[in-house]
Scaffold this motif. Structure first.
Motif, PDB file in Angstrom:
ATOM      1  N   SER A  27       0.868  -1.177   0.000  1.00  9.35           N
ATOM      2  CA  SER A  27       0.000   0.000   0.000  1.00  9.35           C
ATOM      3  C   SER A  27       0.903   1.224   0.000  1.00  9.35           C
ATOM      4  O   SER A  27       2.121   1.123   0.103  1.00  9.35           O
ATOM      5  CB  SER A  27      -0.883   0.021   1.254  1.00  9.35           C
ATOM      6  N   SER A  28       0.276   2.399  -0.071  1.00  6.35           N
ATOM      7  CA  SER A  28       1.057   3.629   0.043  1.00  6.35           C
ATOM      8  C   SER A  28       1.668   3.759   1.432  1.00  6.35           C
ATOM      9  O   SER A  28       2.722   4.388   1.598  1.00  6.35           O
ATOM     10  CB  SER A  28       0.186   4.838  -0.279  1.00  6.35           C
ATOM     11  N   SER A 232       0.419  12.858  -5.984  1.00  5.34           N
ATOM     12  CA  SER A 232      -0.811  12.997  -6.764  1.00  5.34           C
ATOM     13  C   SER A 232      -1.082  14.417  -7.245  1.00  5.34           C
ATOM     14  O   SER A 232      -0.646  15.400  -6.642  1.00  5.34           O
ATOM     15  CB  SER A 232      -2.010  12.544  -5.927  1.00  5.34           C
ATOM     16  N   ASP A 303      -1.630   9.035  -1.932  1.00 11.03           N
ATOM     17  CA  ASP A 303      -2.936   8.562  -2.387  1.00 11.03           C
ATOM     18  C   ASP A 303      -3.718   9.730  -2.962  1.00 11.03           C
ATOM     19  O   ASP A 303      -3.545  10.883  -2.551  1.00 11.03           O
ATOM     20  CB  ASP A 303      -3.723   7.937  -1.231  1.00 11.03           C
ATOM     21  N   GLU A 306      -6.860  11.104   0.857  1.00  8.55           N
ATOM     22  CA  GLU A 306      -6.343  10.761   2.178  1.00  8.55           C
ATOM     23  C   GLU A 306      -6.676  11.910   3.122  1.00  8.55           C
ATOM     24  O   GLU A 306      -7.338  12.874   2.733  1.00  8.55           O
ATOM     25  CB  GLU A 306      -4.833  10.493   2.111  1.00  8.55           C
TER      26      GLU A 306
END
Length: 364
Positions: A27-28, A232, A303, A306
Motif C-alpha cells: 500500500s502507500s 498525486s 494517495d 487521504e
C-alpha cells in the motif's frame, strides 16, 4: 531504505493508540515507510512494526531479491509456495516478542482472508489500521510539497492542451484517451479521468461507457488525477462548447463563488467543517443546497484521497504541511452539473493554491 524518523514516529503512534504492532501490507503506507512499491497480490508480504520498535518483513521467496534496499534495517522472514506464509508470520511474532495475546493493526493492501489465516490459532485481536499513519502522512515535508507542486503543474499543462482538443464531434472516451496519453507521455501515471458531458455531468462521479458525443452548445466536466514521481494531482474544470444557457451560467458562477470563498477560508488553524460550511452555505443560499451532494474536499499526497478531509464531520484544525482539494459542485440530474476543483497546501508562508489553470467560465 527505511526512513528512521518516520519509523520512530510510527512507534510513538502505536503507543498512543495502545496497539502492540501494525502490519503494513502493500500500500502507500508501506511505500511511505520503506520505499518499497509493492502491489497487493496472491502472495502476502509486508512489514510488521511493534510499539517497542522491533520489526520484521514477511517476504515471499519470489520477491527476496527486492529486499536489498531494506535488508540492513529489518529482518527478512522468507516463505515459499510450499509452506505458505502462516509459519513465517508466527515465527516473526515470536521474533519480536508477540507470542502471547496482542493487538495488531492491519493496513490497506491485505485481503480479509489472508488476515484471518495469518492470525488463525493465535491470540491476536485484529484492529483497523487504515488510518493509523494519517497523522504522519497528512503533514507533507518540503520535498513532498515540491513534488505536489510539480504534479499539479503538469495537470495545468494538460488542461491547457485539452482546451484545443475538445470540440463537437468527438466522444467522451476520446477526451479520456487524450488526458491519459498526455500524462503518460510526460512521465505521469494517470488514473482514468472522469469526463462527463451534457446530462452526464449531472452526476457527481459519472463513469459508464463514455460513448456520448460532444455536441454544439454542450457542457463538459473534466476531473483529472494521477501521479508524478509518486505524488498525486487532482483538478476539475467545467467547459462550455459554445455559449452556456442563462441557467448554466448562473450555476457556474455560484460554484465559482463558493470555491473562491472556501479557498479564502483556508489557513493554518482553520477548521475543515467551517471551510465546508462556507461553500455549502453559499450554494444553499442560492437554492441549490440539495444539489451539492458530497464533502467539499479531501486530502491528497501519495494517495489520491487521504487525510485531512474537508467535510462537515472534521473539526480537527489544519496544520502546516496539509494539502487538500476544494471542490464544490452543483449536480442537476437529468440536466447538467458543474464542479470546480483546485488543490491547496499550507506552508510556512500560508495558503498556496497549486493549480494555476484559470477557472473562470471558459467557452471553447
Amino acid at each position: 531504505m527505511i526512513d528512521h524518523n518516520r519509523f520512530q514516529t510510527l512507534v510513538e503512534l502505536l503507543n498512543q493508540k495502545e496497539l502492540d504492532a501494525v502490519f503494513l501490507a502493500p500500500s502507500s503506507d508501506l511505500k511511505y515507510m520503506t520505499g518499497l512499491n509493492f502491489h497487493p497480490d496472491s502472495r502476502l508480504k509486508g512489514a510488521l512494526v511493534t510499539r517497542e520498535g522491533k520489526s520484521f518483513f514477511l517476504c515471499p521467496s519470489l520477491h527476496r531479491t527486492d529486499m536489498k534496499s531494506i535488508e540492513d534495517d529489518i529482518p527478512i522472514l522468507e516463505w515459499n509456495d510450499t509452506d505458505w506464509f502462516q509459519g513465517a508470520f508466527k515465527k516473526g511474532l515470536q521474533l519480536v516478542g508477540l507470542s502471547s495475546s496482542c493487538r495488531i493493526a492491519f493496513s490497506r493492501g491485505i485481503e480479509a482472508g489472508d488476515m484471518i489465516d495469518a492470525v488463525k490459532g493465535l491470540n491476536v485481536e485484529c484492529v483497523n489500521g487504515f488510518f493509523l499513519l494519517a497523522p504522519m502522512r497528512s503533514i507533507k515535508n518540503k520535498k513532498e510539497l515540491e513534488l505536489m507542486r510539480k504534479a499539479s503543474s503538469m495537470n495545468d499543462k494538460m488542461m491547457e492542451a485539452l482546451t484545443t482538443y475538445i470540440r463537437p464531434g468527438i466522444y467522451e472516451r476520446d477526451i479520456i484517451k487524450f488526458i491519459m496519453n498526455f500524462h503518460e507521455s510526460h512521465g505521469g501515471s494517470p488514473r482514468v479521468p472522469c469526463v462527463a458531458s451534457g446530462i452526464n455531468s449531472g452526476r457527481a462521479h459519472y463513469g459508464r461507457d463514455n460513448d456520448r458525443l460532444i455536441e454544439k452548445q454542450d457542457i463538459v466536466m473534466v476531473d483529472s488525477g494521477g501521479w508524478y514521481d509518486g505524488y498525486s494531482h487532482d483538478m476539475t474544470r467545467t467547459f462550455f462548447v459554445g455559449a452556456p444557457t442563462d441557467t448554466q451560467r448562473k450555476v457556474y458562477e455560484i460554484v465559482l463563488e463558493a470555491q473562491l470563498a472556501a479557498e479564502e477560508k483556508v489557513q493554518i488553524g482553520a477548521i475543515p467543517k467551517d471551510i465546508d460550511s462556507t461553500a455549502r452555505d453559499i450554494i444553499t443560499e442560492h437554492g441549490y443546497g440539495e444539489a451539492f451532494t458530497h464533502r467539499l474536499g479531501h486530502g491528497i499526497g501519495m494517495d489520491g484521497q487521504e487525510s485531512p478531509y474537508i467535510s462537515q464531520a472534521n473539526e480537527t484544525p489544519l496544520v502546516e504541511g496539509n494539502c487538500f482539494s476544494i471542490e464544490p459542485g452543483i449536480y442537476l440530474e437529468g440536466k447538467f452539473g458543474v464542479r470546480i476543483e483546485d488543490l491547496v497546501m499550507l506552508t510556512e508562508s500560508g495558503r498556496e493554491v497549486i493549480n494555476l489553470f484559470p477557472k473562470e467560465l471558459t467557452i471553447l
